[in-house]
Design a protein around this motif. Structure first.
Motif, PDB file in Angstrom:
ATOM      1  N   SER A  81       0.827  -1.207   0.000  1.00  0.00           N
ATOM      2  CA  SER A  81       0.000   0.000   0.000  1.00  0.00           C
ATOM      3  C   SER A  81       0.862   1.258   0.000  1.00  0.00           C
ATOM      4  N   ALA A  82       1.917   1.265   0.814  1.00  0.00           N
ATOM      5  CA  ALA A  82       2.804   2.424   0.860  1.00  0.00           C
ATOM      6  C   ALA A  82       3.529   2.600  -0.473  1.00  0.00           C
ATOM      7  N   LYS A  83       3.958   1.501  -1.073  1.00  0.00           N
ATOM      8  CA  LYS A  83       4.631   1.595  -2.368  1.00  0.00           C
ATOM      9  C   LYS A  83       3.674   2.111  -3.433  1.00  0.00           C
ATOM     10  N   MET A  84       2.426   1.651  -3.378  1.00  0.00           N
ATOM     11  CA  MET A  84       1.459   2.119  -4.364  1.00  0.00           C
ATOM     12  C   MET A  84       1.159   3.601  -4.180  1.00  0.00           C
ATOM     13  N   LEU A  85       1.250   4.108  -2.955  1.00  0.00           N
ATOM     14  CA  LEU A  85       1.084   5.548  -2.740  1.00  0.00           C
ATOM     15  C   LEU A  85       2.193   6.312  -3.443  1.00  0.00           C
ATOM     16  N   GLY A  86       3.404   5.798  -3.387  1.00  0.00           N
ATOM     17  CA  GLY A  86       4.497   6.428  -4.112  1.00  0.00           C
ATOM     18  C   GLY A  86       4.273   6.407  -5.614  1.00  0.00           C
ATOM     19  N   VAL A  87       3.749   5.288  -6.122  1.00  0.00           N
ATOM     20  CA  VAL A  87       3.430   5.199  -7.549  1.00  0.00           C
ATOM     21  C   VAL A  87       2.360   6.220  -7.917  1.00  0.00           C
ATOM     22  N   VAL A  88       1.382   6.406  -7.035  1.00  0.00           N
ATOM     23  CA  VAL A  88       0.305   7.372  -7.284  1.00  0.00           C
ATOM     24  C   VAL A  88       0.873   8.795  -7.384  1.00  0.00           C
ATOM     25  N   LEU A  89       1.802   9.144  -6.503  1.00  0.00           N
ATOM     26  CA  LEU A  89       2.394  10.483  -6.552  1.00  0.00           C
ATOM     27  C   LEU A  89       3.115  10.710  -7.883  1.00  0.00           C
ATOM     28  N   ALA A  90       3.879   9.703  -8.299  1.00  0.00           N
ATOM     29  CA  ALA A  90       4.571   9.826  -9.577  1.00  0.00           C
ATOM     30  C   ALA A  90       3.578   9.926 -10.731  1.00  0.00           C
ATOM     31  N   SER A  91       2.460   9.211 -10.629  1.00  0.00           N
ATOM     32  CA  SER A  91       1.442   9.249 -11.676  1.00  0.00           C
ATOM     33  C   SER A  91       0.762  10.616 -11.755  1.00  0.00           C
ATOM     34  N   LEU A  92       0.489  11.222 -10.610  1.00  0.00           N
ATOM     35  CA  LEU A  92      -0.090  12.568 -10.606  1.00  0.00           C
ATOM     36  C   LEU A  92       0.825  13.546 -11.321  1.00  0.00           C
ATOM     37  N   SER A  93       2.123  13.426 -11.048  1.00  0.00           N
ATOM     38  CA  SER A  93       3.088  14.299 -11.705  1.00  0.00           C
ATOM     39  C   SER A  93       3.117  14.057 -13.208  1.00  0.00           C
ATOM     40  N   SER A  94       3.088  12.794 -13.617  1.00  0.00           N
ATOM     41  CA  SER A  94       3.152  12.469 -15.039  1.00  0.00           C
ATOM     42  C   SER A  94       1.929  12.991 -15.787  1.00  0.00           C
ATOM     43  N   GLY A  95       0.740  12.838 -15.190  1.00  0.00           N
ATOM     44  CA  GLY A  95      -0.475  13.325 -15.840  1.00  0.00           C
ATOM     45  C   GLY A  95      -0.497  14.833 -15.973  1.00  0.00           C
ATOM     46  N   GLY A  96      -0.172  15.526 -14.880  1.00  0.00           N
ATOM     47  CA  GLY A  96      -0.117  16.978 -14.942  1.00  0.00           C
ATOM     48  C   GLY A  96       0.967  17.467 -15.872  1.00  0.00           C
TER      49      GLY A  96
END
Length: 471
Positions: A127-142
């Motif tokens: 879950s913690a690792k997936m949170l890190g993936v989510v942060l990177a994904s937010l950056s990539s989309g924006g």
């Protein structure tokens, strides 16, 4: 808006023989002669770094979640936040200066990679690792919708450089993870820490390489020069001239000439248009932007969505089952098929995303439907086993990459060419939601199709997919 012969930079001149190689080379030379190398370098780096973390995280999926969690979980965590960002952000992000956006994107990307790297491999750590993936994904989309919008100010070849960089991210990202973990021998944590440093390159590209004078003006960072501005004058002088002209206008703004969008397509300087999503106050409203988005759906969003649904369903759901007897292949183990399919796909994407200065596709639905045909062909082969050689599958997968990359970059090239200049920045960003939306749909379809196709093959005497799981 009608497209002028000079709009793409590659159309033949009236009465000239379009087959003349010398004329073609002259047109290509003219296009690149009027383009600053720093613009091409900056946008290539934007495309590369904005997408490379996405590829690294997918390459590390097995190491991040282990064997007990479906790898589709990493794909969805890597795509869903990006999709939601692209769905919502175009309606307000124009109020945020590009310089601030870059800083936020770099911070989110690095923080996400650091969180993934430093999370210990214990029960509940996924879950913690997936949170890190989510942060990177937010950056990539924006980042994607912002950099696509930024190409509005730098012309058609900045879009070509961006597309080439995003295509290169697939090859470089996957290759970098293999080199770091396999050849150099770094651990997963150390390899991800290297990835956490990469977003800093975007800061260098934006503040050190990109000629940002085109973004400066008295109305704010993100308004290009307009017709009548003194291009050689200082920012302050341009601002004074604008204010004097605007005071004479009843609504405070100038009308955009009808041919400005196409005439400035390949111009080395800024577009002759207002920015920040329109020149009038009402044009920037949510309702107005929603109407713009609806107008983009059929000509641009739908073909881009179709091609992404088709190709990522192939990659995630069908390609893992495209297996042949080892003696009929160049491989010594069944695990080797899928990575090589991925390499061929990414190679095709890189080539086609780099192609718009030389080849343009104006009818977007045709390659999109060809991609759907690829999905049908490869799915039928997975069921019926009628393609006689794995080398033919290699050709189809490479062709899949060519089609996918071509639709992506030509969709935005068509927007640059055909959408009125005052609507272009919003349109470029808003249309980017289609690729992430297509990947999300394909993520769910792919997980179901892989299980179904593998089960079908096992029931019909082809258990190669089970041998991968056992190896």
């Amino acid at each position: 808006m009608n497209r002028s012969p000079s709009a793409s930079g590659l159309l033949p001149l009236p009465g000239a023989p379009s087959s003349s190689w010398a004329l073609y080379r002259a047109r290509i030379a003219a296009v690149f002669r009027n383009t600053e190398v720093s613009v091409l370098v900056a946008f290539w780096l934007f495309g590369l770094i904005n997408n490379v973390l996405y590829v690294i995280l997918l390459s590390a999926a097995q190491d991040l979640v282990g064997t007990s969690v479906p790898k589709g979980v990493v794909l969805l965590a890597d795509v869903m936040p990006s999709f939601l960002t692209k769905l919502v952000a175009p309606y307000f992000i124009h109020r945020v200066p590009y310089s601030l956006r870059i800083c936020v994107f770099v911070t989110l990307s690095s923080a996400g990679m650091l969180l993934v790297a430093f999370t210990p491999a214990t029960t509940g750590s996924v879950s913690a690792k997936m949170l890190g993936v989510v942060l990177a994904s937010l950056s990539s989309g924006g980042g994607e919708l912002s950099f696509l919008g930024l190409t509005h100010y730098y012309g058609h070849l900045s879009l070509a450089a961006w597309g080439s960089g995003t295509g290169g991210a697939g090859l470089i990202g996957a290759g970098l993870y293999v080199v770091l973990t396999g050849w150099i021998g770094l651990g997963v944590k150390e390899s991800l820490l290297v990835g956490a440093v990469l977003p800093g390159i975007m800061l260098v590209a934006f503040f050190g390489v990109l000629p940002r004078r085109r973004l400066e003006g008295w109305r704010g960072e993100y308004e290009p020069l307009r017709e009548g501005d003194n291009v050689n004058g200082s920012v302050a002088a341009v601002g004074r001239e604008r204010r004097e002209r605007d005071e004479e206008e009843e609504d405070g703004f100038e009308d955009v000439p009808a041919g400005a969008a196409s005439a400035s397509l390949l111009a080395p300087g800024p577009s002759v248009a207002a920015s920040a999503y329109g020149s009038g106050g009402g044009k920037g409203s949510f309702a107005a932007n929603l109407r713009r988005a609806r107008a983009l759906f059929f000509p641009y969003m739908l073909p881009l969505l179709l091609v992404y649904v088709a190709e990522y369903t192939i990659n995630q759901g069908v390609a893992p089952t495209l297996l042949f007897p080892l003696e009929q292949s160049p491989f010594s183990e069944f695990r080797a098929f899928y990575p090589f399919y991925g390499f061929l796909y990414q190679l095709g994407v890189f080539i086609s995303r780099s192609s718009t200065p030389f080849v343009r596709i104006h009818h977007l639905y045709f390659p999109s439907l060809l991609q759907v045909a690829n999905l049908m062909l490869l799915t039928l082969h997975a069921l019926l086993n009628f393609i006689p050689s794995v080398y033919l599958v290699f050709v189809v997968v490479f062709w899949e990459g060519l089609l996918g990359g071509a639709v992506y970059v030509n969709t935005f090239a068509e927007i640059m060419e055909k959408v009125p200049a005052e609507d272009r920045e919003f349109s470029l960003g808003a249309t980017s939601v289609s690729d992430s939306g297509g990947i999300c749909i394909a993520g769910f379809l792919g997980m179901a199709m892989e299980v179904w196709l593998c089960g079908w093959q096992v029931r019909h005497g082809r258990d190669y997919c089970r041998r991968i799981e056992a190896s």
